[in-house]
Design a protein around this motif. Sequence first.
Motif, PDB file in Angstrom:
ATOM      1  N   ASN A  88       0.824  -1.211   0.000  1.00 34.71           N
ATOM      2  CA  ASN A  88       0.000   0.000   0.000  1.00 34.71           C
ATOM      3  C   ASN A  88       0.855   1.258   0.000  1.00 34.71           C
ATOM      4  N   SER A 108       0.915   3.980  -2.940  1.00 40.43           N
ATOM      5  CA  SER A 108       0.684   5.374  -2.557  1.00 40.43           C
ATOM      6  C   SER A 108       1.774   6.269  -3.148  1.00 40.43           C
ATOM      7  N   ARG A 156       1.285   9.254  -5.773  1.00 41.76           N
ATOM      8  CA  ARG A 156       1.849  10.569  -5.444  1.00 41.76           C
ATOM      9  C   ARG A 156       2.644  11.126  -6.624  1.00 41.76           C
TER      10      ARG A 156
END
Length: 141
Positions: free
Chosen positions: A64, A68, A72
């Motif tokens: 995760n 992420s 980003r």
Amino acid sequence: MKSDPKECLYCQSNETLHNLMIEVAELSVSRVFIFKEQTYRGRCLVAYKDHVDDINLLGDDDRNAFMSDVVRVTRAMQKVFNPDKINYGAYADTLEHLHFHLVPKYVGGPDFGGVFRMNPQQTYLTEAEYASMAEALRKEL
């Protein structure tokens, strides 16, 4: 087939890596690079910080966190380069280190509506242009 970190482009951070791309930033569990070959304006790569062959080998928290980081970077790319679409490529057939190619695509631009070419060797920038691109991405990250 499992690869050896001593022979890994990303783990060794060697001359070959630096001839292909420029490191922009370190994120929570990854490193961000800009490709020197810029047929696809703004093309980046996100590599996992440790030598892992596949995303399915990560625990939930690390997976995760990596995804992420990928998101980003794509959000920063969207702000800096304003592409019509970003293609994601996760291959690793010959270089077994978890990484995602993030390839901005533009309507009317190279290969829009099709698969991006890994290294078309058509468009290179000046050092100042790479520096400007890297700084703009860092600012958005």
